[in-house]
Scaffold this motif. Structure first.
Motif, PDB file in Angstrom:
ATOM      1  N   ASP A  14       0.813  -1.214   0.000  1.00  0.00           N
ATOM      2  CA  ASP A  14       0.000   0.000   0.000  1.00  0.00           C
ATOM      3  C   ASP A  14       0.845   1.261   0.000  1.00  0.00           C
ATOM      4  O   ASP A  14       0.501   2.240  -0.643  1.00  0.00           O
ATOM      5  CB  ASP A  14      -0.921   0.026   1.233  1.00  0.00           C
ATOM      6  N   PHE A  15       1.972   1.241   0.708  1.00  0.00           N
ATOM      7  CA  PHE A  15       2.780   2.454   0.798  1.00  0.00           C
ATOM      8  C   PHE A  15       3.461   2.793  -0.525  1.00  0.00           C
ATOM      9  O   PHE A  15       3.935   3.892  -0.718  1.00  0.00           O
ATOM     10  CB  PHE A  15       3.797   2.374   1.952  1.00  0.00           C
ATOM     11  N   THR A  18       1.819   5.769  -2.165  1.00  0.00           N
ATOM     12  CA  THR A  18       1.789   7.072  -1.494  1.00  0.00           C
ATOM     13  C   THR A  18       2.609   8.090  -2.259  1.00  0.00           C
ATOM     14  O   THR A  18       3.530   7.754  -3.001  1.00  0.00           O
ATOM     15  CB  THR A  18       2.335   6.978  -0.054  1.00  0.00           C
ATOM     16  N   TYR A  21       6.367   8.135  -1.241  1.00  0.00           N
ATOM     17  CA  TYR A  21       7.160   7.066  -1.851  1.00  0.00           C
ATOM     18  C   TYR A  21       7.452   7.380  -3.317  1.00  0.00           C
ATOM     19  O   TYR A  21       8.560   7.166  -3.816  1.00  0.00           O
ATOM     20  CB  TYR A  21       6.434   5.721  -1.709  1.00  0.00           C
TER      21      TYR A  21
END
Length: 177
Positions: A14-15, A18, A21
């Motif tokens: 999931d990150f 972002t 990221y």
């Protein structure tokens, strides 16, 4: 980059989706990261928050801050100079202070020696009174020693009173003339 390739061609966690990221990947790998650079710019809301934070955290302009730092540095240098000047003046007085200390110590030592000599003379006088060597811890010796000390104090007091009276008479004679 492993063997000249990106670590992931598509998001695995999931990150990875972002904005932080993606910015990091674009910063490391550039256009090879397959990230659209237009999406990485801060939004109007983020820019507003950053400006507000900087206004609160740094209320003064750079010029004001530099001037304040220069004033602080100048003040600190002035304090150092004043302290060094004081030390230099104290070094000039050091020899006199050493002499004063040694004079005071010598005077105190002389007073102690004089008091000891006076006490020894008194003890010797008491021994002569008995006519033989007597133990200073003996009661008769202590009584006679105390009596001699009282007599000396009385004699000293009378001498002071006499000197005071003579001084008074001299000042009266002066005022009458």
């Amino acid at each position: 980059m492993l063997h000249g390739r990106l670590p992931y061609s598509e998001a695995k966690a999931d990150f990875h989706n972002t904005l932080l990221y993606k910015r990091k990947m674009f910063g490391r790998y550039g256009m090879k990261s397959n990230v659209n650079p237009g999406t990485l710019w801060p939004t109007q809301h983020e820019i507003g928050e950053t400006i507000e934070y900087e206004q609160v955290a740094y209320p003064k302009s750079i010029q004001e801050t530099v001037q304040m730092l220069l004033k602080d540095k100048e003040k600190e240098q002035n304090q150092i100079n004043a302290r060094q000047l004081k030390i230099a003046q104290n070094l000039k007085n050091l020899e006199q202070w050493k002499k004063d200390v040694t004079n005071r110590a010598a005077k105190k030592l002389a007073e102690v020696v004089a008091a000891k000599a006076k006490k020894d003379a008194l003890i010797e006088e008491v021994r002569r009174h008995f006519g033989y060597k007597i133990n200073p811890k003996d009661e008769r010796f202590k009584e006679l020693l105390m009596q001699k000390e009282k007599d000396q104090k009385k004699k000293l007091k009378e001498e002071r009173a006499k000197a005071k009276q003579e001084k008074l008479l001299a000042s009266m004679m002066k005022s009458e003339s």
